[in-house]
Design an enzyme around this catalytic site. Structure first.
Site, PDB file in Angstrom:
ATOM      1  N   VAL A 337       0.832  -1.203   0.000  1.00  0.00           N
ATOM      2  CA  VAL A 337       0.000   0.000   0.000  1.00  0.00           C
ATOM      3  C   VAL A 337       0.866   1.252   0.000  1.00  0.00           C
ATOM      4  O   VAL A 337       0.562   2.250  -0.678  1.00  0.00           O
ATOM      5  CB  VAL A 337      -0.954  -0.004   1.204  1.00  0.00           C
ATOM      6  CG1 VAL A 337      -1.698   1.323   1.304  1.00  0.00           C
ATOM      7  CG2 VAL A 337      -1.950  -1.153   1.094  1.00  0.00           C
ATOM      8  N   ALA A 338       1.948   1.213   0.760  1.00  0.00           N
ATOM      9  CA  ALA A 338       2.840   2.375   0.828  1.00  0.00           C
ATOM     10  C   ALA A 338       3.518   2.627  -0.521  1.00  0.00           C
ATOM     11  O   ALA A 338       3.808   3.776  -0.880  1.00  0.00           O
ATOM     12  CB  ALA A 338       3.882   2.160   1.915  1.00  0.00           C
ATOM     13  N   ILE A 340       2.202   2.013  -3.475  1.00  0.00           N
ATOM     14  CA  ILE A 340       1.247   2.421  -4.503  1.00  0.00           C
ATOM     15  C   ILE A 340       0.931   3.917  -4.365  1.00  0.00           C
ATOM     16  O   ILE A 340       0.558   4.369  -3.282  1.00  0.00           O
ATOM     17  CB  ILE A 340      -0.067   1.616  -4.386  1.00  0.00           C
ATOM     18  CG1 ILE A 340       0.195   0.137  -4.624  1.00  0.00           C
ATOM     19  CG2 ILE A 340      -1.098   2.115  -5.395  1.00  0.00           C
ATOM     20  CD1 ILE A 340      -1.002  -0.740  -4.356  1.00  0.00           C
ATOM     21  N   GLU A 342      -1.445   6.138  -4.251  1.00  0.00           N
ATOM     22  CA  GLU A 342      -2.903   6.176  -4.245  1.00  0.00           C
ATOM     23  C   GLU A 342      -3.474   7.534  -4.622  1.00  0.00           C
ATOM     24  O   GLU A 342      -4.642   7.654  -5.009  1.00  0.00           O
ATOM     25  CB  GLU A 342      -3.452   5.768  -2.864  1.00  0.00           C
ATOM     26  CG  GLU A 342      -2.957   6.607  -1.704  1.00  0.00           C
ATOM     27  CD  GLU A 342      -1.742   5.977  -1.044  1.00  0.00           C
ATOM     28  OE1 GLU A 342      -1.406   6.356   0.080  1.00  0.00           O
ATOM     29  OE2 GLU A 342      -1.125   5.103  -1.664  1.00  0.00           O
ATOM     30  N   ASP A 384      -9.785  25.064 -42.574  1.00  0.00           N
ATOM     31  CA  ASP A 384      -9.911  25.985 -43.700  1.00  0.00           C
ATOM     32  C   ASP A 384     -10.392  27.330 -43.181  1.00  0.00           C
ATOM     33  O   ASP A 384     -10.484  27.556 -41.974  1.00  0.00           O
ATOM     34  CB  ASP A 384     -10.836  25.424 -44.780  1.00  0.00           C
ATOM     35  CG  ASP A 384     -12.209  25.073 -44.214  1.00  0.00           C
ATOM     36  OD1 ASP A 384     -12.514  25.585 -43.125  1.00  0.00           O
ATOM     37  OD2 ASP A 384     -12.943  24.317 -44.849  1.00  0.00           O
TER      38      ASP A 384
END
Length: 559
Positions: A337-338, A340, A342, A384
């Site tokens: 978790v650390a 990633i 988040e 154009d």
């Protein structure tokens, strides 16, 4: 109707029914008589009620299909169709389960144990809400196409003219009359012009900002949509003239219906943007690395929850501690978790949503949030000079008139860029003290003009040519001789109050419509003084080869 007319209607109707409905009849390449024979109709009599019912069963109503929108459940699932988001979701669920399990096993069920999974869940929920909100709004893109369809039409049926028939009841073969300001209710072949000229604004289909002149003469069968001068298309607007037309295609078979189908098909087959591809690649690599690191951390600590003794060289008497196993598993998950980021999905979603919001303020509808990033990757835009990337609006910026002395000119700067008469004013304007030259300019701009301006919600929209609408807005800013100005209550009650007063004083008798060769528009009016006058509005290309005095001489000619 005489017997001959009745026989004609029956004969043409049978011919129409005998034709294969799948046959693509190129009405633009056929003469008017051939088109009438193909669709079994006479422009003077129109279709019969029985014929209309039969064709309604074949072709259905003249309306765009309403495709089923994406369900809210699928929208929610789509928000988690991202590798990085799925990793975060899995890590949050595992953290929550372990925190709950520790509390169940006698640990302290404190809120601090749930802070980490709750924060991750909150980030994912906010990310999903923003994505769902944006994509739900974007689903209105298809519905917006229906707004440009006409609601009513002036149709000839059973030898009678119905001026307010619901446009959805039109069928191929109907005879429709179009006037200035009408929205074309279906794809139609022009049978004949009632006015000398007919111009249609069809920028919604072709992107061309300039109105296209129409004719009843056939063109080559291979001609593209811009070159089909004898056809008018559903969703476009008549800005000049009036005509009689024959309905050739309705509903989803029209050109605007094909655009509707293409938008729907494009929505079903969407490719990932470069940003999403990079994020998915990053998520997959990060998943592998985190998985390897977490497995190593857990395996390194195996000796703390799994022990054994060696007997005769073989491991025996295994001892396993489930509590310590889960403890070190929690450490591995915490490490994952650390590792990633988040906050990355939330930051990306927020940035894309802010970009979408800014584009929405410019009336640009973004169907998917990552599409904003795709536009950011664009390095070259080829366009154009027809105004495809403009708002197709015009406004008068400067007014030039003859001075009080011969050979002198005076100019006034006109503020505002919209069709609102209250958007700015004319600088240094002699309110209520307009001399004859200024009055003549206001009179011509108001009377020699077929455009209209009306309020729609908080906006002002033009009906007719943008140039003529801009001139009428200028007249309102000029005010009316004798003290009527933009602050009077009558002006607020009627958007074009000054223009209507000029038209009351100078009643139009006849119109010499704009012609490409003459390059001018003129109207003959009955003046309040009892004299007849010719008011002429000249195209700028003609003035380039003439003296300014020529314009002054042609502004008002007594007959």
């Amino acid at each position: 109707m005489g017997k001959g007319g009745e026989d004609y209607g029956k004969r043409e109707k049978n011919d129409f029914e005998s034709q294969n409905q799948a046959d693509n009849f190129p009405a633009w390449a056929k003469e008017v008589k051939e088109c009438e024979e193909k669709y079994g109709v006479n422009r003077e009599f129109g279709l019969s009620s029985a014929d209309v019912e039969k064709r309604l069963k074949i072709h259905g109503y003249n309306e765009l299909e309403k495709h089923e929108g994406v369900s809210i459940f699928k929208l929610i699932l789509d928000q988690f169709n991202d590798t990085l988001v799925r990793i975060l979701l899995a890590a949050a669920i595992i953290s929550f389960v372990l925190a709950w399990y520790d509390g169940e096993e006698g640990g302290e069920m404190e809120i601090t144990a749930f802070v980490e999974p709750l924060v991750i869940f909150l980030i994912l929920i906010v990310n999903a809400i923003v994505g769902i909100w944006q994509e739900s709004n974007a689903e209105k893109a298809l519905e917006a196409l229906k707004e440009i369809q006409s609601e009513h039409a002036s149709v000839t049926r059973d030898r009678k003219k119905c001026s307010n028939l619901p446009a959805k009841e039109l069928v191929p073969g109907d005879i429709v009359e179009l006037r200035v300001g009408d929205k074309v209710p279906a794809d139609m072949r022009v049978l004949n012009l009632i006015s000398s000229t007919l111009r249609v604004e069809q920028g919604s289909l072709t992107g061309e900002s300039e109105a296209v002149s129409k004719t009843a003469k056939p063109v080559a069968e291979s001609t593209d949509i811009q070159g089909k001068k004898c056809m008018v298309f559903a969703g476009t607007t008549v800005v000049n003239g009036n005509c009689i037309c024959l309905v050739t295609e309705t509903g989803m078979n029209t050109e605007i219906g094909k655009v509707h189908s293409q938008i729907h098909e494009a929505a079903q087959n969407e490719e990932d943007t470069p940003l999403k591809k990079k994020l998915n690649e990053f998520g997959e690599v990060l998943t592998i690395l985190i998985g390897i690191v977490c497995a190593l951390v857990w395996l390194i600590n195996v000796k703390y929850f799994l022990t054994w003794e060696y007997v005769d060289g073989w491991p025996k008497n295994f001892k396993f501690s489930f509590e310590k196993c889960t403890y070190y598993f929690e450490i591995a998950v915490a490490l994952a978790v650390a590792a990633i980021p988040e906050g990355l999905p939330a930051v990306i979603t927020t940035c894309l949503a802010l970009g979408t919001r800014k584009m929405a303020q410019k009336n640009a509808l973004v169907r998917k949030l990552p599409s904003v990033e795709t536009l950011g990757c664009t390095t070259v835009i080829c366009s154009d000079k027809t105004g495809t990337l403009t708002t197709n609006q015009m406004a008068v910026s400067k007014l030039v008139a003859m001075g009080s002395r011969v050979g002198t000119l005076r100019s006034f700067n006109v503020e505002g860029t919209t069709y609102s008469p209250f958007d700015g004013k004319i600088e240094d304007w002699p309110v209520g003290l307009m001399d004859s030259n200024l009055q003549m300019i206001a009179k011509i701009a108001a009377v020699c003009n077929d455009a209209g301006v009306e309020q729609s919600g908080n906006h002002y929209v033009a009906g007719g040519l943008p140039t003529e609408a801009a001139l009428k807005v200028m007249v309102e800013k000029m005010g009316f001789p004798g003290g009527l100005d933009n602050e009077s209550s009558s002006v607020h009650e009627d958007v074009l109050a000054c223009c209507r007063l000029w038209n009351t004083m100078e009643q139009r008798i006849a119109t010499l419509e704009f012609d490409r060769e003459r390059k001018s528009m003129g109207v003959i009016v009955n003046s309040s003084s009892g004299k007849k006058s010719l008011l002429v509005k000249v195209h700028s290309s003609l003035l380039s080869s003439c003296r300014f005095s020529f314009l002054q001489l042609n502004c008002s000619v007594l007959l």
